[in-house]
Design a protein around this motif. Structure first.
Motif, short mmCIF file in Angstrom:
data_model
loop_
_atom_site.label_atom_id
_atom_site.label_comp_id
_atom_site.label_asym_id
_atom_site.label_seq_id
_atom_site.Cartn_x
_atom_site.Cartn_y
_atom_site.Cartn_z
N ASP A 24 -5.42 -0.90 -5.32
CA ASP A 24 -4.83 -1.45 -4.03
C ASP A 24 -5.75 -2.72 -3.77
O ASP A 24 -6.80 -2.36 -3.33
N THR A 40 0.89 -1.25 0.03
CA THR A 40 0.05 0.03 0.01
C THR A 40 0.88 1.36 -0.04
O THR A 40 0.75 2.03 -0.80
N GLU A 94 -7.62 0.35 -0.77
CA GLU A 94 -8.26 -0.94 0.10
C GLU A 94 -9.37 -0.60 0.34
O GLU A 94 -10.33 -1.41 0.44
MG LIG Z 1 -2.13 -2.93 1.89
#
Ligand SMILES: [Mg+2]
Ligand SMILES: Nc1ncnc2c1ncn2[C@@H]1O[C@H](COP(=O)(O)OP(=O)(O)OP(=O)(O)O)[C@@H](O)[C@H]1O
Length: 593
Positions: free
Chosen positions: A514, A393, A434
């Motif tokens: 992501d 990330t 995410e």
């Molecule tokens: Mg991550």
């Protein structure tokens, strides 16, 4: 947490002067209001003089007509005073709410432009309380103590001069408590500043707890934590209550001194004055005028305590406000240093010797990413795989410059990302994170956030189709349905698909995703993948992937391990040659069932 807490020694005046740029536009109004208030207050001081004339003249001469005339004068003076104070209020109300709105807008603008690293560092409640409570304190200060410290100061001086002129002996008696009162004010100021700061910081902490527990209400309920949460809240409120009581005690002390001493002095002047009137040294009218002037000064003197307290709170609020306002926004933040536009470089997305450590990482800890070299060719999709916590990330956040690389550089088609403006960069690069965040707006507005201004229905429909988010058309009001915190709650998978639609709606040249498919069921995932494959065909993409099915969308895979790119190749190659990769993929397969 900000490190600038509890500054002990600061000048309240110097701090408050920082408000000038905001007050400047309304300075004429404010000055006019102060002038009107001074006139109003001094009108009040004429009343004792009329009383003196009344007592020594018509009353002593038993002249009823004169008494009526005097009463009329008194009535007119009282009326004028009331009207002038009313005018003052009218003069300041509108410009001051304008000042407050302006400061709040400024703070909000700054919050939007501050780097992510700032928001990592600051608790949201601290920001919230600054934008609300502190600004309200400031408006109250500008409306009231600022003017009245001046007005009351002038009134006291004029009143004292009048009293000294009436009778200088009695005047000196009244002035007796001035020194101890002033000394108390100075001591009080210093103590109150510290306590006020503590109280306002604690309000910020309290706001954070309330906000977190509202946002995390499912976790709290799910784990039955409401008792411990309530206890934490009670502890904080208890502490705040203690601080507020401390403030009250300080105020009570200064109030006691400021009210008692002058009262004693007035009593002494009354006794002394009566004796001198009896001895014939002083006219009854003068004593009446003197005492009513002294009584008229009681409110200006009494009010000094809480006017000073409010000013201290305002100084603290100013300090807290500017702690945020003084933070350096993104445009000037570090990272622009050696940026020179270069053209004709390598096309595609390229990480060159990139290292990164979080600014708030413990000192001495190794960088999270070190010497990352990765080249994603134009039109290629690269999957990024790595153990959880390996920094995937973080690596993706470097591309839209949510964080700045510590060293090395990232280029888009050969141009260093620090050489282009953030607007340009963020038009070129689209991201889906995410945790898909939706705002309190309609589905359409949420998706079109990712598109340049002017995009409309066709772009929206296309993006929804790609992200397999056609469910949006079946919502109660279709794509006009409000979602987010103030609207309809969507499922995790639905939110993820909308976030994906937002990422693709602007037809970005570079796409950073992501783990975009983690919350989808197998069938939806297959459908989204099929649609994504079409998008990925003509963009350059970096996709964080946990599952083999997502990895298969990409042309090649990069393995992130130990802070660097350990291997690059196709899924098959890596499965065959890299034990860590094989392990990761098999583990994930078991996980995803
Ligand atoms: Mg991550
Ligand atoms: N804002 C931050 N400040 C300091 N450290 C951070 C910050 N965000 C993440 N980290 C740390 O950086 C490391 C990598 O986090 P990152 O989110 O990049 O991992 P990831 O590879 O995406 O993991 P996952 O697969 O679980 O999503 C973690 O150890 C984390 O504690």
């Amino acid at each position: 947490m900000p490190s600038t807490r509890a500054t002990t020694d600061r000048s309240a005046v110097r701090t408050l002067l920082r408000l000038w740029p905001y007050v400047r536009p309304v300075r004429a109004r404010l000055l006019a209001a102060a002038f009107v208030a001074v006139v109003a207050s001094c009108t009040g001081l004429v009343i004792p003089l009329v009383l003196k004339w009344l007592v020594d003249g018509p009353v002593a001469d038993r002249d009823p007509a004169g008494v009526w005339l005097g009463a009329l004068y008194l009535l007119l003076l009282g009326l004028a005073e009331a009207l002038l104070f009313g005018l003052r209020r009218r003069l300041v109300a509108r410009p001051l709410s304008h000042v407050e709105a302006e400061m709040r807008a400024d703070l909000y603008r700054r919050l939007q432009r501050l780097p992510v690293a700032f928001h990592d560092r600051w608790a949201s409640g601290q920001l919230l309380s600054r934008a609300t409570t502190d600004l309200m304190l400031l408006r109250m200060f500008l409306a009231f103590p600022l003017t009245f410290l001046l007005v009351n100061g002038v009134t006291i001086v004029v009143g004292v001069v009048i009293m000294l002129v009436q009778d200088w002996v009695l005047g000196l008696v009244i002035l007796g408590p001035a020194v101890p009162v002033l000394w108390t004010c100075v001591v009080f100021e210093r103590r109150y500043a510290q306590v006020a700061r503590r109280a306002q910081d604690q309000v910020g902490d309290l706001t954070t707890v309330v906000e977190e527990s509202v946002l995390g209400i499912r976790v709290i309920k799910g784990f039955g934590r409401h008792r411990s949460q309530a206890r934490a809240f009670r502890d904080l409120t208890g502490r705040l209550r203690g601080t507020e009581l401390h403030k009250a005690r300080l105020l009570a002390t200064i109030w006691a001194v400021i009210v008692t001493l002058p009262e004693v002095a007035i009593g002494a002047a009354l006794v002394l004055g009566t004796v001198r009137v009896a001895d014939g040294e002083l006219s009854a009218g003068t004593l009446v005028a003197f005492l009513s002037t002294a009584l008229a000064l009681r409110w200006p003197v009494d009010s000094i305590g809480f006017l000073l307290a409010m000013s201290q709170e305002a100084a603290t609020a100013t300090e807290r406000y500017f702690e945020v306002r003084d933070e350096v926004p993104e445009e000037q933040a570090a990272g622009n240093g050696d940026a020179r536009p270069r053209t004709g470089g390598v096309p595609g997305l390229r990480f060159e010797d990139v290292s990164f450590r979080y600014p708030d990482a413990p000192p001495g800890s190794p960088p999270l990413l070190s010497h990352v070299d990765l080249h994603i060719r134009p039109g290629e999709s690269m999957a990024l795989v790595g153990a959880t916590g390996s920094g995937k990330t973080t690596l993706t956040a470097l591309v839209p410059r949510l964080h700045e690389v510590t060293s090395g550089r990232i280029t888009l088609d050969g141009v260093d990302i620090t050489a282009m403006s953030r607007e340009e960069l963020r038009i070129k690069v689209a991201v889906a994170f995410e945790e898909p965040t939706l705002f309190s707006a309609s589905v359409g507005e949420n998706v079109l956030m990712g598109a340049p201004d002017g995009a409309g229905r066709p772009e929206l429909d296309r993006a929804l189709a790609i992200a397999q988010a056609d469910f949006a058309h079946r919502l109660p009001q279709g794509t006009d349905t409000r979602v987010g915190e103030q609207g309809l709650s969507l499922s995790g998978g639905q939110r993820q698909r909308l976030a994906l639609a937002r990422a693709v709606v602007g037809r970005p040249g570079f796409l950073v995703l992501d783990d975009p498919l983690s919350a989808l069921d197998v069938h939806t995932e297959a459908a989204v993948e099929a649609a994504l494959r079409r998008v990925l065909a003509d963009t350059t993409a970096l996709i964080v992937a946990h599952r083999p099915s997502t990895v298969l969308l990409a042309d090649r895979v990069a393995l992130l391990s130990g802070g660097r790119i350990a291997a690059v190749g196709t899924h098959q190659e890596l499965l065959r040659d890299n034990a860590e990769y094989a392990h990761l993929m098999s583990g994930e397969q078991e996980d995803s069932r």
